[in-house]
Design a protein around this motif. Structure first.
Motif, PDB file in Angstrom:
ATOM      1  N   LEU A 196      26.812  20.311  35.149  1.00 44.90           N
ATOM      2  CA  LEU A 196      26.238  19.378  34.145  1.00 44.90           C
ATOM      3  C   LEU A 196      24.845  19.136  34.447  1.00 44.90           C
ATOM      4  CD1 LEU A 196      29.261  17.004  34.525  1.00 44.90           C
ATOM      5  CD2 LEU A 196      28.802  18.550  32.395  1.00 44.90           C
ATOM      6  N   LEU A 197      24.121  19.498  35.403  1.00 45.69           N
ATOM      7  CA  LEU A 197      22.665  18.962  35.460  1.00 45.69           C
ATOM      8  C   LEU A 197      21.970  19.716  34.519  1.00 45.69           C
ATOM      9  CD1 LEU A 197      22.323  19.183  39.318  1.00 45.69           C
ATOM     10  CD2 LEU A 197      22.115  17.116  37.827  1.00 45.69           C
ATOM     11  N   PRO A 198      22.091  21.006  34.302  1.00 43.15           N
ATOM     12  CA  PRO A 198      21.283  21.453  33.162  1.00 43.15           C
ATOM     13  C   PRO A 198      21.178  20.864  31.639  1.00 43.15           C
ATOM     14  CG  PRO A 198      22.316  23.435  34.383  1.00 43.15           C
ATOM     15  CD  PRO A 198      22.768  22.098  34.664  1.00 43.15           C
ATOM     16  N   LEU A 199      22.435  20.346  31.607  1.00 45.88           N
ATOM     17  CA  LEU A 199      22.616  19.739  30.099  1.00 45.88           C
ATOM     18  C   LEU A 199      21.785  18.191  30.179  1.00 45.88           C
ATOM     19  CD1 LEU A 199      26.354  20.536  29.546  1.00 45.88           C
ATOM     20  CD2 LEU A 199      24.513  21.547  28.863  1.00 45.88           C
ATOM     21  N   ALA A 200      21.475  17.778  31.378  1.00 44.86           N
ATOM     22  CA  ALA A 200      21.121  16.428  31.342  1.00 44.86           C
ATOM     23  C   ALA A 200      19.648  16.423  30.662  1.00 44.86           C
ATOM     24  CB  ALA A 200      20.819  15.796  32.623  1.00 44.86           C
ATOM     25  N   PRO A 201      18.692  17.498  30.703  1.00 46.26           N
ATOM     26  CA  PRO A 201      17.468  17.192  30.159  1.00 46.26           C
ATOM     27  C   PRO A 201      17.640  17.517  28.596  1.00 46.26           C
ATOM     28  CG  PRO A 201      17.190  18.803  31.964  1.00 46.26           C
ATOM     29  CD  PRO A 201      18.688  18.369  31.771  1.00 46.26           C
ATOM     30  N   ILE A 202      18.654  18.087  28.073  1.00 42.14           N
ATOM     31  CA  ILE A 202      18.789  18.150  26.659  1.00 42.14           C
ATOM     32  C   ILE A 202      19.258  16.745  26.281  1.00 42.14           C
ATOM     33  CG2 ILE A 202      20.297  19.251  24.757  1.00 42.14           C
ATOM     34  CD1 ILE A 202      20.138  21.690  26.703  1.00 42.14           C
ATOM     35  N   ALA A 203      19.995  16.162  26.824  1.00 38.01           N
ATOM     36  CA  ALA A 203      20.678  15.055  26.321  1.00 38.01           C
ATOM     37  C   ALA A 203      19.614  13.695  26.585  1.00 38.01           C
ATOM     38  CB  ALA A 203      22.082  14.747  27.096  1.00 38.01           C
ATOM     39  N   PHE A 204      18.928  13.584  27.586  1.00 41.11           N
ATOM     40  CA  PHE A 204      18.178  12.451  27.986  1.00 41.11           C
ATOM     41  C   PHE A 204      16.745  12.671  28.070  1.00 41.11           C
ATOM     42  CE2 PHE A 204      22.306  12.263  30.639  1.00 41.11           C
ATOM     43  CZ  PHE A 204      22.825  11.188  29.942  1.00 41.11           C
ATOM     44  N   ASN A 205      16.010  13.642  27.499  1.00 43.24           N
ATOM     45  CA  ASN A 205      14.939  13.789  27.459  1.00 43.24           C
ATOM     46  C   ASN A 205      14.003  12.973  26.559  1.00 43.24           C
ATOM     47  OD1 ASN A 205      12.020  14.979  27.228  1.00 43.24           O
ATOM     48  ND2 ASN A 205      12.626  16.051  29.212  1.00 43.24           N
ATOM     49  N   PHE A 206      13.061  12.211  26.859  1.00 41.85           N
ATOM     50  CA  PHE A 206      12.431  11.280  25.955  1.00 41.85           C
ATOM     51  C   PHE A 206      11.029  11.738  25.707  1.00 41.85           C
ATOM     52  CE2 PHE A 206      15.638   8.342  27.886  1.00 41.85           C
ATOM     53  CZ  PHE A 206      16.388   8.126  26.746  1.00 41.85           C
ATOM     54  N   ASN A 207      10.467  12.351  26.419  1.00 47.04           N
ATOM     55  CA  ASN A 207       9.012  12.928  26.233  1.00 47.04           C
ATOM     56  C   ASN A 207       8.779  14.056  25.025  1.00 47.04           C
ATOM     57  OD1 ASN A 207       6.215  13.421  26.796  1.00 47.04           O
ATOM     58  ND2 ASN A 207       6.648  13.632  28.800  1.00 47.04           N
ATOM     59  N   LYS A 208       7.881  13.570  24.403  1.00 46.94           N
ATOM     60  CA  LYS A 208       7.326  14.515  23.198  1.00 46.94           C
ATOM     61  C   LYS A 208       6.301  15.263  23.178  1.00 46.94           C
ATOM     62  CE  LYS A 208      10.709  12.345  20.809  1.00 46.94           C
ATOM     63  NZ  LYS A 208      11.926  13.050  20.690  1.00 46.94           N
TER      64      LYS A 208
ATOM     65  N   GLU B 207      10.984  23.004  23.884  1.00 48.32           N
ATOM     66  CA  GLU B 207      11.956  23.071  22.770  1.00 48.32           C
ATOM     67  C   GLU B 207      12.224  21.460  22.256  1.00 48.32           C
ATOM     68  OE1 GLU B 207      12.571  24.350  25.750  1.00 48.32           O
ATOM     69  OE2 GLU B 207      12.210  26.382  25.387  1.00 48.32           O
ATOM     70  N   LYS B 208      12.229  21.444  21.070  1.00 50.54           N
ATOM     71  CA  LYS B 208      12.671  20.207  20.377  1.00 50.54           C
ATOM     72  C   LYS B 208      13.875  20.263  19.976  1.00 50.54           C
ATOM     73  CE  LYS B 208       8.388  18.603  21.191  1.00 50.54           C
ATOM     74  NZ  LYS B 208       8.219  18.203  22.597  1.00 50.54           N
ATOM     75  N   PHE B 209      15.054  19.159  20.573  1.00 49.40           N
ATOM     76  CA  PHE B 209      16.326  19.053  20.024  1.00 49.40           C
ATOM     77  C   PHE B 209      16.678  17.842  19.008  1.00 49.40           C
ATOM     78  CE2 PHE B 209      16.214  20.882  24.272  1.00 49.40           C
ATOM     79  CZ  PHE B 209      16.849  22.147  23.989  1.00 49.40           C
ATOM     80  N   HIS B 210      17.381  18.252  17.855  1.00 53.70           N
ATOM     81  CA  HIS B 210      17.605  17.098  16.954  1.00 53.70           C
ATOM     82  C   HIS B 210      18.510  16.118  17.858  1.00 53.70           C
ATOM     83  CE1 HIS B 210      15.846  19.470  13.792  1.00 53.70           C
ATOM     84  NE2 HIS B 210      16.457  20.300  14.207  1.00 53.70           N
ATOM     85  N   LYS B 211      18.465  14.796  17.192  1.00 50.09           N
ATOM     86  CA  LYS B 211      19.219  13.640  17.710  1.00 50.09           C
ATOM     87  C   LYS B 211      20.597  14.240  17.590  1.00 50.09           C
ATOM     88  CE  LYS B 211      17.766   9.464  17.497  1.00 50.09           C
ATOM     89  NZ  LYS B 211      17.516   8.148  17.100  1.00 50.09           N
ATOM     90  N   LYS B 212      21.281  14.966  16.566  1.00 49.53           N
ATOM     91  CA  LYS B 212      22.557  15.339  16.595  1.00 49.53           C
ATOM     92  C   LYS B 212      22.896  16.222  17.771  1.00 49.53           C
ATOM     93  CE  LYS B 212      23.898  16.230  12.352  1.00 49.53           C
ATOM     94  NZ  LYS B 212      24.126  16.810  10.993  1.00 49.53           N
ATOM     95  N   THR B 213      21.979  17.120  18.015  1.00 52.46           N
ATOM     96  CA  THR B 213      22.256  18.071  19.253  1.00 52.46           C
ATOM     97  C   THR B 213      22.272  17.203  20.583  1.00 52.46           C
ATOM     98  OG1 THR B 213      21.101  19.649  18.220  1.00 52.46           O
ATOM     99  CG2 THR B 213      21.469  19.873  20.355  1.00 52.46           C
ATOM    100  N   LYS B 214      21.457  16.236  20.783  1.00 54.21           N
ATOM    101  CA  LYS B 214      21.527  15.572  22.112  1.00 54.21           C
ATOM    102  C   LYS B 214      22.706  14.639  22.111  1.00 54.21           C
ATOM    103  CE  LYS B 214      16.527  15.026  22.687  1.00 54.21           C
ATOM    104  NZ  LYS B 214      15.536  14.026  22.941  1.00 54.21           N
ATOM    105  N   ILE B 215      23.324  14.158  21.058  1.00 54.39           N
ATOM    106  CA  ILE B 215      24.329  13.224  21.046  1.00 54.39           C
ATOM    107  C   ILE B 215      25.740  14.184  21.458  1.00 54.39           C
ATOM    108  CG2 ILE B 215      25.878  12.033  19.616  1.00 54.39           C
ATOM    109  CD1 ILE B 215      23.404  10.649  18.243  1.00 54.39           C
ATOM    110  N   GLY B 216      25.656  15.158  20.859  1.00 54.27           N
ATOM    111  CA  GLY B 216      26.662  16.414  20.977  1.00 54.27           C
ATOM    112  C   GLY B 216      26.673  16.949  22.368  1.00 54.27           C
TER     113      GLY B 216
END
Length: 153
Positions: free
Chosen positions: A110-122, A62-71
């Motif tokens: 909070l652990l399941p939210l970490a990959p959404i906020a911090f994942n950098f791999n494309k 899944e690809k998350f937008h930058k706005k979603t990651k910041i939120g």
């Protein structure tokens, strides 16, 4: 509340203190509250590095937008500091310089939210990486069970 309103800088210093971070990380994977009787600190550090790798570098489909990651990051920080705030007002005596009652298990959601906020791999994930992650996960679970059995028996 009177103490907090009159000593705001001390209160903010207690909430933002980094003294809790090591105990928080090391306590995430123990079976008891603050005792590390059933674990080994070396294995815990390896597990934290493994989870950090998964959060930062494991390819997500899944690809998350930058706005979603910041939120997600903002919501996680609000939850994180709210837990400390609740424990401060509930269990900590007035004027205490550290917060009493915070346990690492409160932060596990909070652990399941970490990959959404911090994942950098494309990149897309491949089968070899999935098998490697599954193997390491099973190794950590087995090590945890073995340490528990060795400690109790």
């Amino acid at each position: 509340l009177n103490f907090v309103s009159t000593h705001l800088t001390e209160f903010l210093g207690v909430l933002t203190s980094s003294n809790y971070l090591y105990d928080l990380l090391m306590g995430l994977f123990t079976f008891s509250c603050n005792e590390r009787a059933y674990t080994n600190e070396s294995i815990s550090m390896l597990l934290i590095m493994f989870i950090g790798f998964l959060c930062f570098f494991y390819p997500l489909d899944e690809k998350f937008h930058k706005k979603t990651k910041i939120g997600v990051l903002i919501i996680s920080l609000i939850i994180f500091f709210s837990i400390y705030l609740i424990q401060y007002f509930t269990w900590t005596p007035v004027g205490q310089i550290y917060i009493i009652g915070v346990q690492s298990r409160y932060f596990l959601p909070l652990l399941p939210l970490a990959p959404i906020a911090f994942n950098f791999n494309k990149e897309k994930s491949n089968v070899n990486l999935d098998n490697l992650v599954l193997t390491f996960t099973m190794c950590f679970i087995s090590l945890g069970i073995m340490l528990l059995v060795f400690h109790l028996y």
